[in-house]
Each structure stands twice: as structure tokens, then as C-alpha cells.
Design an enzyme around this catalytic site. Structure first.
Site, PDB file in Angstrom:
ATOM      1  CE  LYS A   1      -3.911  -1.921   2.637  1.00  0.00           C
ATOM      2  NZ  LYS A   1      -4.948  -1.746   1.612  1.00  0.00           N
TER       3      LYS A   1
ATOM      4  NE  ARG B   1     -10.883 -10.048  -1.721  1.00  0.00           N
ATOM      5  CZ  ARG B   1     -11.247  -9.157  -2.643  1.00  0.00           C
ATOM      6  NH1 ARG B   1     -11.424  -9.521  -3.889  1.00  0.00           N
ATOM      7  NH2 ARG B   1     -11.466  -7.900  -2.288  1.00  0.00           N
TER       8      ARG B   1
HETATM    9  N1  BES Z   1      -8.084  -3.866   4.482  1.00  0.00           N
HETATM   10  C1  BES Z   1      -8.268  -3.466   3.137  1.00  0.00           C
HETATM   11  C2  BES Z   1      -9.567  -2.706   2.925  1.00  0.00           C
HETATM   12  C3  BES Z   1      -9.678  -1.387   3.619  1.00  0.00           C
HETATM   13  C4  BES Z   1      -9.304  -0.227   2.969  1.00  0.00           C
HETATM   14  C5  BES Z   1     -10.179  -1.302   4.895  1.00  0.00           C
HETATM   15  C6  BES Z   1      -9.417   0.989   3.610  1.00  0.00           C
HETATM   16  C7  BES Z   1     -10.285  -0.086   5.529  1.00  0.00           C
HETATM   17  C8  BES Z   1      -9.911   1.069   4.887  1.00  0.00           C
HETATM   18  C9  BES Z   1      -8.267  -4.691   2.220  1.00  0.00           C
HETATM   19  O1  BES Z   1      -7.480  -5.744   2.638  1.00  0.00           O
HETATM   20  C10 BES Z   1      -7.750  -4.242   0.906  1.00  0.00           C
HETATM   21  O2  BES Z   1      -6.607  -3.883   0.833  1.00  0.00           O
HETATM   22  N2  BES Z   1      -8.600  -4.266  -0.106  1.00  0.00           N
HETATM   23  C11 BES Z   1      -8.233  -3.858  -1.413  1.00  0.00           C
HETATM   24  C12 BES Z   1      -8.806  -4.868  -2.370  1.00  0.00           C
HETATM   25  C13 BES Z   1      -8.277  -4.715  -3.764  1.00  0.00           C
HETATM   26  C14 BES Z   1      -6.811  -5.071  -3.837  1.00  0.00           C
HETATM   27  C15 BES Z   1      -9.100  -5.609  -4.671  1.00  0.00           C
HETATM   28  C16 BES Z   1      -8.821  -2.485  -1.646  1.00  0.00           C
HETATM   29  O3  BES Z   1      -9.931  -2.214  -1.186  1.00  0.00           O
HETATM   30  O4  BES Z   1      -8.153  -1.661  -2.265  1.00  0.00           O
HETATM   31 MN    MN Z   2      -5.456  -5.535   1.963  1.00  0.00          MN
END
Ligand code: BES
Ligand code: MN
Ligand code: ZN
Length: 498
Positions: A275, A349
Site C-alpha cells: 500500500k 478474503r
Molecule cells: N483492508 C483493506 C480494505 C480497507 C481499505 C479497509 C481501507 C479499511 C480502509 C483490504 O485488505 C484491501 O486492501 N482491499 C483492497 C482490495 C483490492 C486489492 C481488490 C482495496 O480495497 O483496495
Molecule cells: Mn489488503
């Protein structure tokens, strides 16, 4: 802060709060106090913008001769809209207000209000509950906060006609607040304090309440074939944990348990699909689903709910390293289904896939509800007002939605369908962990999870938008909100305890 219940009496110290409904209509207590103050309260109200609207306050210094500090008129809004949630808000807002004023005690008069859907006794319990929820603060790391910024309130006394009855009504709510606070604490703690083993150690405390708690480590999970979960954990120096909590308060009457399953990513760096630095610190609360499950188990066991329930938390840290999972890796989940990991940041997931399969396989539950901070996309869709609801069962959806509405933790249902499901087909494995397109990110996440629940009635709550709050609300101070605990507690109380 302590909550007490007592019959009406003029307090000897601290602040006194009386209610005024919309249209400047004084409640009987407000009327009595006003008389005692030679009408200075009603005069002050008349000379101000205070109309008794919900959330409005008006403060008058106590007249000489009274040892209290001040009298505060609290706006209650429209009498016919004074339901449980409205009373809770009143309680929470009073705590904020009186803490700012600097009092150590507050006495809150709660009257029977004609036209209100809530009787006086219940309203008093609601006010006490709201006050307790609003008093929460996560301040264990603030060693240098100046005294004048610290909350001063030590005691809130709710004054009501039948105090003993109100106190009884409050009892279960107090246990529930303990569960909410446990979740808020776990969610607000940083990831160097709450790592997988630390979280499972915190969960061990539920044993004192009669909950059976087990923690499976890496070895046991490997034997079970939980390679989807383990793949996420493999870049981290911290061992993953599957926390299994079982509480049966049904006295054997409910053979099949209901099951709550939480995503517990104690830190989500994204892994190799790392990230951006900006905002990455927020990913310490990526275990809010697991936190909510632990808090719910606490609340249910503490109030001795008559239900057979299991709580499962899949707990991992998602880190990049020389041992980390790579984009393109293929893992075989416990279900036997294979997954091509296109993006290591879609890790929740993968964790839930094995946690849900394990839950269904071992416990044969009558239903499963999972909670997960799964997608950023749900924040784009719903912001911080509603959590996303995805389900293969209309009846379950309706029950959850209703419970959420009742407690102010609202859900909005999204669709699932074959066409969305196709988007996660992989050319080389049974599925891939993200869709190749850009649309419907929260739905494709839910479709992925659905492939691991079999025929069990199931609902997925995407709580990424509601698990953390950046601003103070009357009963939800900023930080970890504890979202899900009240909802699941109500869901159980309304549907599974008779
Ligand atoms: N934990 C994150 C989702 C999230 C984002 C929670 C912001 C709280 C605040 C999750 O694991 C994630 O990174 N999701 C990705 C999925 C994508 C790679 C398909 C996302 O939402 O960008
Ligand atoms: Mn994630
Ligand atoms: Zn995550």
C-alpha cells in the site's frame, strides 16, 4: 465513569440536567427545578435560541443557596421521536457536555414523557447506556495530557421514578457496553501491541465468562490445509492464529450453533502488493471484524444469553518480506479449491475463505455471519453511515438489517449474482482473488467469500467504512467504534433466545 440510578432529589454537588422537549416544553423535573430557581431557567430559555431541539443545550449557573455547580437544560427534540436510540444520544451528549464544563458528577432527571414510544424506566436505562458508551476514551498512551483537557466526570446518576427497575433494565446494557469497549480497545491498539498471538491471548480472558477458547497456530492450520490463510501470514515474523470461541447458554436446547466469523488482519501493509505510505497506519484496525466477534462473545457470555454461539477469528499479519506470498502464487485452500493470488492486498478474503470453511465443516452452524474490513470500495459506496450487507439468504438479511436499525448500526444490502461471480474465474486455478475489471470491488470480494460457505445461510458485513470514526458522536467517540457488537447482540436477542 460509574452509572447509578436513584429517585428524584436535588443533588448536593455537580451538574443537574433536566429535559426540555421541542417547543420549549419543560418536563416535570425541569418545571420543578425552574420553580426552585425562581423561574430563572425558563427565563434564560426564553431569552435564548434554545428551543428544546435534539442535541441543544442551555446552561445556567446554579443560584446561590444551592450547592450544585450548574443546571443544564437538555433538548430532547420531538416527544414522539424519543425512541431508545434518541435517549441514548441524550445520555452520550450530556457526558460530553458536562466533561467539557469540568464537573465530577452529574445528575440527570429522566421523566415519563407523554407521546414518547419509550416508558420512563426504559428511557432512564437508555440514558445510562448512552452515557456509558459516550464516556469511552482510548487514552492509555497519553502520558502528558494537561489536566484541563482530561474528562472530569466520575459519576452519572440517572434520576427516575422507579430507580430499582431502571437499574435492572440497565444491567444487560452494561454488560453489552463492556463488550463494545473491549472491541474498541482491541481495534484502537496499534499493531505492535495487537499482533496475532497477542489478540488470541486477549481472547483467552473470555474463559472467565464461561466461553471455551482455543487458539490454533501455524502447525495445526497446516495440518488442516488452511493454505489460503497461511499464505497471507507467510511474510510475517508473527505466527498466525485461528481463535475459536464457543459459548452455549442454551442449556443444550440448541444443537446447532450460530456462528460469527471475523477478519483479523492485525496489520495490512498490502504485502508485496504494498500500500502507499499515506494512510497505511490506519491498517492497524484491519482486525475490526475479529475485534467485533470477540466483543460480541464477551457481551453474550457476560449477560448469559440463552444461545449456542461460536465466534471464530482468522488472525494474521500481512507483510512484505523474503518469505512473503507473491502475486501469481497459487494456493490450495482448506476446501480444496485453488486460488491464484493476483493481488496480495486482497488478503482478507483469503483469510475468511479458510476461516468460514473451517467453521462450516467443524460446527455445522445453522447460519454464519462474517464481519470484515474487506474493501476500500465499500467506503466509496456507503461512506461511514452504513455497512455493506451481502447474503445468500433473504430472511437472514432482513433479521440483520432490522437489528442494525434498532441499535443504530445500519446495513445496506448489495446484490450477488452469477455474472459477478464469473469475474473472479481464473484461467489457471479455480479462482483468482481479485476481479480483472475495475467495477464492483465490494461485490466481487463477497462473491469470492461465498465460494467457501457451501449451502449454509450466510451473510457478509463489509465494515471498512464504519469500524473507525474520525469524529466524536454522542455514543461513539472517535477511534475504534465497536461496530457490530451491538448489532449482533440484538440479532441474537431478537431471534435466538426464546
Ligand atoms: N483492508 C483493506 C480494505 C480497507 C481499505 C479497509 C481501507 C479499511 C480502509 C483490504 O485488505 C484491501 O486492501 N482491499 C483492497 C482490495 C483490492 C486489492 C481488490 C482495496 O480495497 O483496495
Ligand atoms: Mn489488503
Ligand atoms: Zn485488509
Amino acid at each position: 465513569m460509574k452509572i447509578k440510578f436513584a429517585e428524584f432529589a436535588l443533588p448536593r454537588s455537580g451538574a443537574l440536567v433536566v429535559g426540555v422537549t421541542e417547543g420549549r416544553k419543560l418536563t416535570p423535573s425541569a418545571e420543578r427545578v425552574d420553580l426552585r430557581m425562581k423561574r430563572t431557567l425558563s427565563r434564560a430559555i426564553k431569552n435564548s435560541r434554545f428551543k428544546g431541539e435534539k442535541g441543544q443545550f442551555l446552561e445556567v449557573a446554579a443560584p446561590t443557596g444551592l450547592s450544585i455547580t450548574r443546571v443544564i437544560a437538555a433538548g430532547l427534540g420531538k416527544a414522539n421521536e424519543l425512541n431508545a436510540l434518541a435517549w441514548e444520544s441524550v445520555g452520550g451528549a450530556i457526558v460530553g457536555r458536562v466533561n467539557a464544563a469540568g464537573d465530577r458528577d452529574v445528575a440527570i432527571a429522566v421523566d415519563e414523557i407523554t407521546d414518547s414510544p419509550r416508558d420512563g424506566t426504559s428511557a432512564a436505562a437508555d440514558v445510562g447506556f448512552g452515557a456509558r458508551l459516550g464516556s469511552y476514551r482510548f487514552d492509555r498512551y497519553r502520558t502528558k495530557e494537561p489536566a484541563e483537557k482530561k474528562p472530569t466526570l466520575k459519576m452519572a446518576t440517572v434520576m427516575v421514578k422507579d430507580a430499582a427497575k431502571a437499574k435492572r433494565a440497565y444491567g444487560a446494557k452494561d454488560r453489552l457496553a463492556d463488550g463494545v469497549f473491549l472491541t474498541r480497545n482491541l481495534v484502537s491498539e496499534p499493531a505492535n501491541v495487537i499482533f496475532p498471538k497477542a489478540l488470541s491471548e486477549r481472547a483467552q480472558a473470555l474463559k472467565d465468562l464461561g466461553v471455551n477458547v482455543e487458539a490454533l497456530g501455524r502447525e495445526r492450520m497446516r495440518e488442516l490445509g488452511m493454505n489460503a490463510l497461511l499464505g497471507v501470514a507467510q511474510g510475517s515474523a508473527n505466527e498466525p492464529q485461528l481463535i475459536v470461541m464457543h459459548y452455549d447458554g442454551s442449556a443444550g436446547a440448541q444443537e446447532q450453533p450460530i456462528a460469527f466469523v471475523g477478519k483479523g488482519v492485525t496489520f495490512d501493509s498490502g504485502g508485496i502488493s504494498i500500500k502507499p505510505a499515506q494512510g497505511m497506519e490506519e491498517m492497524k484496525w484491519d482486525m475490526a471484524g475479529a475485534g467485533a466477534v470477540i466483543g460480541t462473545m464477551h457481551a453474550l457470555a457476560a449477560r448469559k444469553a440463552k444461545v449456542n454461539v461460536v465466534g471464530i477469528a482468522g488472525v494474521v499479519e500481512n507483510m512484505p518480506s523474503g518469505t512473503a506470498q507473491r502475486p501469481g502464487d497459487i494456493v490450495r485452500s482448506m476446501s480444496g479449491q485453488t486460488i491464484e493470488v493476483i493481488n496480495t492486498d486482497a488478503e482478507g478474503r483469503l483469510v475468511l475463505a479458510d476461516a468460514l470453511w473451517y467453521t462450516a465443516d467443524r460446527f455445522k452452524p445453522r447460519l454464519m455471519v462474517d464481519l470484515a474490513t474487506l474493501t476500500g470500495a465499500i467506503i466509496i459506496s456507503l461512506g461511514d453511515q452504513y455497512a455493506g450487507l451481502f447474503s445468500n439468504d433473504d430472511d437472514l438479511s432482513e433479521k440483520l438489517t432490522k437489528a442494525g436499525k434498532a441499535v443504530g448500526e445500519e446495513l445496506w444490502r448489495f446484490p450477488l449474482s452469477k455474472a459477478y461471480d464469473k469475474l473472479i474465474d481464473s484461467p489457471i486455478a479455480d479462482m483468482q482473488n481479485i476481479s480483472s475489471g475495475r467495477g464492483a470491488g465490494s461485490i466481487t470480494g463477497a462473491q469470492f467469500i461465498q465460494r467457501f460457505v457451501g449451502k449454509v445461510p450466510w451473510a457478509h458485513l463489509d465494515i471498512a467504512g464504519v469500524a473507525w470514526s474520525k469524529n466524536d458522536r454522542p455514543t461513539v467517540p472517535k477511534g475504534g467504534t465497536g461496530f457490530g457488537v451491538r448489532l449482533l447482540d440484538r440479532f441474537v436477542a431478537d431471534n435466538f433466545e426464546s
